[in-house]
Design an enzyme around this catalytic site. Structure first.
Site, PDB file in Angstrom:
ATOM      1  N   ASN A 111      -6.226  -9.313  -7.994  1.00  0.00           N
ATOM      2  CA  ASN A 111      -5.016  -8.492  -7.974  1.00  0.00           C
ATOM      3  C   ASN A 111      -4.334  -8.529  -9.328  1.00  0.00           C
ATOM      4  OD1 ASN A 111      -2.024  -9.631  -7.881  1.00  0.00           O
ATOM      5  ND2 ASN A 111      -3.375 -11.251  -7.101  1.00  0.00           N
ATOM      6  N   PHE A 115       4.199  -8.439  -9.775  1.00  0.00           N
ATOM      7  CA  PHE A 115       5.502  -8.675  -9.126  1.00  0.00           C
ATOM      8  C   PHE A 115       6.171  -7.379  -8.667  1.00  0.00           C
ATOM      9  CE2 PHE A 115       6.490 -12.916 -11.573  1.00  0.00           C
ATOM     10  CZ  PHE A 115       5.540 -13.560 -10.811  1.00  0.00           C
ATOM     11  N   SER A 174       1.874 -16.654 -12.428  1.00  0.00           N
ATOM     12  CA  SER A 174       1.212 -15.369 -12.206  1.00  0.00           C
ATOM     13  C   SER A 174       0.601 -14.904 -13.512  1.00  0.00           C
ATOM     14  CB  SER A 174       2.202 -14.313 -11.728  1.00  0.00           C
ATOM     15  OG  SER A 174       1.582 -13.039 -11.830  1.00  0.00           O
ATOM     16  N   ASN A 176      -0.096 -11.885 -14.116  1.00  0.00           N
ATOM     17  CA  ASN A 176       0.117 -10.436 -14.217  1.00  0.00           C
ATOM     18  C   ASN A 176       1.459 -10.037 -14.830  1.00  0.00           C
ATOM     19  OD1 ASN A 176      -2.428  -9.942 -13.033  1.00  0.00           O
ATOM     20  ND2 ASN A 176      -1.553 -10.446 -11.032  1.00  0.00           N
ATOM     21  N   THR A 177       2.233 -11.019 -15.284  1.00  0.00           N
ATOM     22  CA  THR A 177       3.441 -10.733 -16.060  1.00  0.00           C
ATOM     23  C   THR A 177       3.208 -11.366 -17.430  1.00  0.00           C
ATOM     24  OG1 THR A 177       4.861 -10.692 -14.116  1.00  0.00           O
ATOM     25  CG2 THR A 177       5.951 -11.119 -16.221  1.00  0.00           C
ATOM     26  N   LYS A 216       5.089 -23.757  -9.009  1.00  0.00           N
ATOM     27  CA  LYS A 216       3.700 -23.324  -8.735  1.00  0.00           C
ATOM     28  C   LYS A 216       2.955 -23.099 -10.041  1.00  0.00           C
ATOM     29  CE  LYS A 216       1.016 -19.966  -6.106  1.00  0.00           C
ATOM     30  NZ  LYS A 216       1.095 -18.963  -5.032  1.00  0.00           N
ATOM     31  N   ASN A 245      -2.161 -21.046  -8.345  1.00  0.00           N
ATOM     32  CA  ASN A 245      -2.144 -19.592  -8.308  1.00  0.00           C
ATOM     33  C   ASN A 245      -3.573 -19.055  -8.513  1.00  0.00           C
ATOM     34  OD1 ASN A 245      -1.081 -16.876  -8.538  1.00  0.00           O
ATOM     35  ND2 ASN A 245       0.865 -17.845  -9.084  1.00  0.00           N
TER      36      ASN A 245
HETATM   37  C1  LIG Z   1      -2.823  -9.828  -3.592  1.00  0.00           C
HETATM   38  C2  LIG Z   1      -2.236 -11.127  -4.010  1.00  0.00           C
HETATM   39  C3  LIG Z   1      -0.921 -11.190  -4.456  1.00  0.00           C
HETATM   40  C4  LIG Z   1      -0.361 -12.400  -4.843  1.00  0.00           C
HETATM   41  N1  LIG Z   1       0.942 -12.449  -5.240  1.00  0.00           N
HETATM   42  C5  LIG Z   1       1.520 -13.647  -5.522  1.00  0.00           C
HETATM   43  C6  LIG Z   1       2.890 -13.726  -5.839  1.00  0.00           C
HETATM   44  O1  LIG Z   1       3.633 -12.728  -5.832  1.00  0.00           O
HETATM   45  N2  LIG Z   1       3.414 -14.952  -6.132  1.00  0.00           N
HETATM   46  C7  LIG Z   1       2.657 -16.095  -6.120  1.00  0.00           C
HETATM   47  O2  LIG Z   1       3.183 -17.180  -6.364  1.00  0.00           O
HETATM   48  N3  LIG Z   1       1.344 -16.043  -5.801  1.00  0.00           N
HETATM   49  C8  LIG Z   1       0.764 -14.857  -5.507  1.00  0.00           C
HETATM   50  N4  LIG Z   1      -0.560 -14.803  -5.168  1.00  0.00           N
HETATM   51  C9  LIG Z   1      -1.365 -16.050  -5.217  1.00  0.00           C
HETATM   52  C10 LIG Z   1      -1.508 -16.718  -3.853  1.00  0.00           C
HETATM   53  O3  LIG Z   1      -0.261 -17.157  -3.363  1.00  0.00           O
HETATM   54  C11 LIG Z   1      -2.465 -17.936  -3.959  1.00  0.00           C
HETATM   55  O4  LIG Z   1      -1.887 -18.891  -4.833  1.00  0.00           O
HETATM   56  C12 LIG Z   1      -3.844 -17.576  -4.474  1.00  0.00           C
HETATM   57  O5  LIG Z   1      -4.252 -16.311  -4.017  1.00  0.00           O
HETATM   58  C13 LIG Z   1      -4.904 -18.593  -4.066  1.00  0.00           C
HETATM   59  O6  LIG Z   1      -4.997 -18.718  -2.658  1.00  0.00           O
HETATM   60  P1  LIG Z   1      -6.060 -17.885  -1.761  1.00  0.00           P
HETATM   61  O7  LIG Z   1      -7.419 -18.048  -2.426  1.00  0.00           O
HETATM   62  O8  LIG Z   1      -5.995 -18.518  -0.401  1.00  0.00           O
HETATM   63  O9  LIG Z   1      -5.588 -16.499  -1.782  1.00  0.00           O
HETATM   64  C14 LIG Z   1      -1.139 -13.588  -4.796  1.00  0.00           C
HETATM   65  C15 LIG Z   1      -2.469 -13.524  -4.343  1.00  0.00           C
HETATM   66  C16 LIG Z   1      -3.009 -12.317  -3.952  1.00  0.00           C
HETATM   67  C17 LIG Z   1      -4.436 -12.286  -3.462  1.00  0.00           C
END
Ligand SMILES: Cc1cc2nc3c(=O)[nH]c(=O)nc-3n(C[C@H](O)[C@H](O)[C@H](O)COP(=O)(O)O)c2cc1C
Length: 355
Positions: A111, A115, A174, A176-177, A216, A245
């Site tokens: 992704n 934000f 993140s 992405n910022t 985080k 993350n």
């Molecule tokens: C589509 C998407 C959007 C995410 N947006 C955020 C976010 O806004 N803030 C954040 O702290 N982590 C965000 N994450 C990270 C997840 O909280 C997590 O740390 C990461 O995906 C690893 O866990 P997973 O493999 O179980 O998804 C996002 C992950 C995905 C897949």
């Protein structure tokens, strides 16, 4: 419990991923998740951390419910706690679509949302509208892309949401910022932590209760970065770290056609690397800072691996895309069985035993 997700998965996956995601959030926000209803938690899963009693240690990771629309739905499918956000002070559109990709063959997601969210006011209203006897909620706060002082945005988030959530997450990881992850460097992190903790102290001086604040972090850190973060974490009074993350690395094992899309990779390929970072952080902090393990969890065995690597709680998100909401109950049932098989009496008993 009858799991209907395998029947609907082909329909859901025929949709563009972001459309499918928005539909799922809407579904959960309208309380339509009864069919996946969880049957309650094995007592072995109950755990206490930060002075909070968690019915089970499996939480919804941030990013699924950016605007705190679907908290009740997240609890109804069995999550012990749900982290909403990342929310930024001002509403923000995020990056151009497409910005979410399924890597089906790799059981992964990329992704680059950036934000996208409706801002603090809407988020605060949604939290305030939750029933009084609600499940546990974390508020994950971030900074607007165009903020002149990013650290000030985190303080604004905590001040506005104080008292509305059970804990805060300061998300500095993140990918992405642009530039956000630089806040993980020692001096920037120290300044950030000092300012958010001062904001909490001011609330408490005015009579508010203590609310835990976690940070985080990314999985893409050098061992020096980890030592620096551990030094700040152990000396500052922050309550915990969330590891991790998404990753900007691309493991050589990836085969899906979307593997080179820009953004953060999550799901199965992140399980190993994020657990290694978790172990490194547990060692570097001497086990003194509570950790939440997240990245690639798809089973009770994965959750157990995170706990043995030092996590007191775990979170998941991406594997819901492939496994559906029944995943939460499955992870919990398997974890309870594994803990008993290993002779552990509780989750806390197992924390860090694999180090
Ligand atoms: C589509 C998407 C959007 C995410 N947006 C955020 C976010 O806004 N803030 C954040 O702290 N982590 C965000 N994450 C990270 C997840 O909280 C997590 O740390 C990461 O995906 C690893 O866990 P997973 O493999 O179980 O998804 C996002 C992950 C995905 C897949």
């Amino acid at each position: 419990m009858l799991d209907l997700f395998p029947l609907v998965r082909p329909l859901v996956h025929a949709l563009d991923p972001e459309t499918a995601h928005n539909m799922t959030v809407r579904f959960l926000s309208r309380g339509l998740s009864g069919r996946f209803g969880d049957t309650g938690d094995d007592p072995i899963l109950a755990t206490r951390l930060f002075g909070i009693d968690f019915p089970n240690p499996v939480g919804l990771a941030a990013g699924f419910d950016k605007n705190a629309d679907a908290i009740t739905g997240a609890h109804s499918i069995g999550f012990g706690f749900a982290e909403a956000g990342t929310v930024t002070p001002k509403p923000q559109a995020g990056n151009a679509r497409p910005r979410l990709f399924r890597l089906k063959e790799d059981r992964a997601v990329i992704n680059r949302f950036g934000f996208n969210n409706k801002g603090l006011e809407n988020f605060a209203e949604n939290l305030a509208a939750l029933p009084r006897r609600r499940g546990l909620v974390g508020a994950n706060v971030g900074a607007n892309k165009d903020a002149a002082d990013r650290t000030a945005d985190y303080v604004t988030g905590i001040e506005r949401l104080y008292g509305l959530s059970d804990y805060f997450t300061v998300n500095i990881s993140s990918p992405n910022t642009p530039g956000l992850r630089a806040l993980q460097s020692r001096a920037a992190l120290q300044d950030l932590v000092d300012r958010v903790l001062a904001a909490r102290q001011a609330k408490m001086d005015a009579g508010a209760a203590y609310v835990p604040i976690l940070v985080k972090i990314a999985p893409d850190l050098t061992s020096t970065d980890i030592q620096d973060i551990a030094a700040v974490a152990t000396s500052s009074g922050i309550d915990g770290l969330i590891v991790s993350n998404t990753t900007i690395t691309r493991p050589a094992s990836l085969t899906s056609r979307h593997k080179d899309e820009m953004g953060g990779l999550s799901g199965a390929p992140l399980m190993g690397p994020s657990t290694e970072v978790l172990k490194a952080v547990y060692r570097a902090t001497g086990g003194k800072v509570p950790l939440i393990g997240v990245g690639g969890i798809a089973s009770g065995a994965d959750a157990f691996a995170k706990i043995r690597a030092g996590a007191s709680l775990v979170q998941l998100y991406s594997m819901l895309v492939y496994e559906g909401p029944g995943l939460v109950t499955r992870v919990k049932t398997e974890l309870a069985m594994i803990l008993k098989d290993h002779g552990f009496k509780s989750v806390a008993d197992a924390v860090g035993t694999g180090i």
